[in-house]
Design an enzyme around this catalytic site. Sequence first.
Site, PDB file in Angstrom:
ATOM      1  N   HIS A   1      -5.592  -6.334   7.844  1.00 20.57           N
ATOM      2  CA  HIS A   1      -4.191  -6.029   7.565  1.00 20.57           C
ATOM      3  C   HIS A   1      -3.449  -7.331   7.277  1.00 20.57           C
ATOM      4  CE1 HIS A   1      -4.269  -1.786   8.735  1.00 20.57           C
ATOM      5  NE2 HIS A   1      -5.064  -2.144   9.729  1.00 20.57           N
TER       6      HIS A   1
ATOM      7  N   CYS B   1      -2.716  -6.456   2.728  1.00 18.27           N
ATOM      8  CA  CYS B   1      -1.449  -6.116   2.096  1.00 18.27           C
ATOM      9  C   CYS B   1      -0.646  -7.393   1.850  1.00 18.27           C
ATOM     10  CB  CYS B   1      -0.643  -5.174   2.987  1.00 18.27           C
ATOM     11  SG  CYS B   1      -1.368  -3.534   3.177  1.00 18.27           S
TER      12      CYS B   1
END
Length: 487
Positions: free
Chosen positions: A169, A211
């Site tokens: 992430h 991301c």
Amino acid sequence: MMAARLRLALLLSVFLCAARARPSLEPTIRLPSERAAAGEAEGADDAVGTRWAVLIAGSNGYYNYRHQADICHAYQIMKKGGLKDENIIVFMYDDIAHSPENPRPGVIINHPQGGDVYAGVPKDYTGREVNVNNFFAVLLGNKTAVSGGSGKVVDSGPNDHIFVYYSDHGGPGVLGMPTYPYLYGDDLVNVLKKKHAAGTYKSLVFYLEACESGSIFEGLLPNNINVYATTASNADESSWGTYCPGDNPSPPPEYDTCLGDLYSIAWMEDSDFHNLRTESLKQQYNLVKDRTSVHNTYTYGSHVMQYGSLNLNVQHLSSYIGTNPANDGNKFVEGNSLPSSTRAVNQRDADLVYFWQKYRKLAEGSPGKNDARKELLEVMAHRSHVDNSVELIGSLLFGSEDGPRVLKAVRAAGDPLVDDWSCLKSMVRAFEAQCGSLAQYGMKHMRSFANICNAGILPEAVSKVAAQACTSIPSNPWSSIHKGFSA
């Protein structure tokens, strides 16, 4: 007649001299066997140095299955490509393969019909050893700074090639870790600069799955330190999970989680198939960019980006990750394409897919059903709490009309996320002290904190308004700060 013979003898003499000197003076006239041997050597730009690989999954938890699956798959590519275990360093929490939730104990797959990618993977740094300090120490080759683990570091020299692959992430300017603090873009780039200043590599390639991963290098990574980076997304968009329940192809029905990430499986499935002595970094970049954008339609997916020393992208992939001899006949051809899924899942929502699938499959009224419902509600409550708290802080600082505009502003391409990275980290700590941990989902709000810094607001002021916005820290495990701050 005598003159003709003399000319013929002279020509023959010149030809024989040229033939003897051919290896060094006549590289363009070669026998087929010599051309093949020379091509092999030219394709392996690493003839002098050593190839090193650092592979890191920055998450834990079965709902993040895909990140460790990505890393294990990457290891298998390096191993088949001829890299030695002593030169491959793996960071993974290692809580997936033997998790009670894993339907195939001891096995990890990265494709719905794929085989086990976990077998043989070195456990260099696991559990809490997967942290920023160890990652940086390994990159810098600093054995004394490593805590725990195998002690392996990138003990590279000036002629060596280094490949780094990070899957996790992320958020604007930040990458996740299973331990706190998280990794921030300025710190990573400073380590790469330090590595370059030490003269301990010839070139370094960095593949990053997260991301907003472009924000880690945007405006930060110089183009003169022989580092070439590609990222799963640009600086202001999510990356995507794939092979998720409901996708086509979908994981086997016993799996409740995504098996891979879109950018990651694009470069790895390409590497699985092609002769990497003939495929360049640029060719793979273009292929991955096409697949990750669903052939430039962006019906889902993201903008794959490249940063740093772009001149390196003409080099062959084999210089960094080797090549599987079984693929020698599979030459890369421009226009090659790999099959795309019909769907993918935003990275930030992949954990929701897991929690929902887990809840949905359990029988009504069972103890497990109630527990799964509680987990799902807790993760959703945490998301709502973080979103509402950040929005309220923005309104308290800038007013209800200007707050959203300031928090969501995106800087021009080429500019770094924030002017003062120390301010950003202090801002995160100020928020978390009053409102609880951002956790993996809350990283999405890093741009809001960066914009508050860019507006000249001090962390002390944010601490005061955060105390107004958050009267208490929620009791759910996602908001807990007992593990420390993420900055």
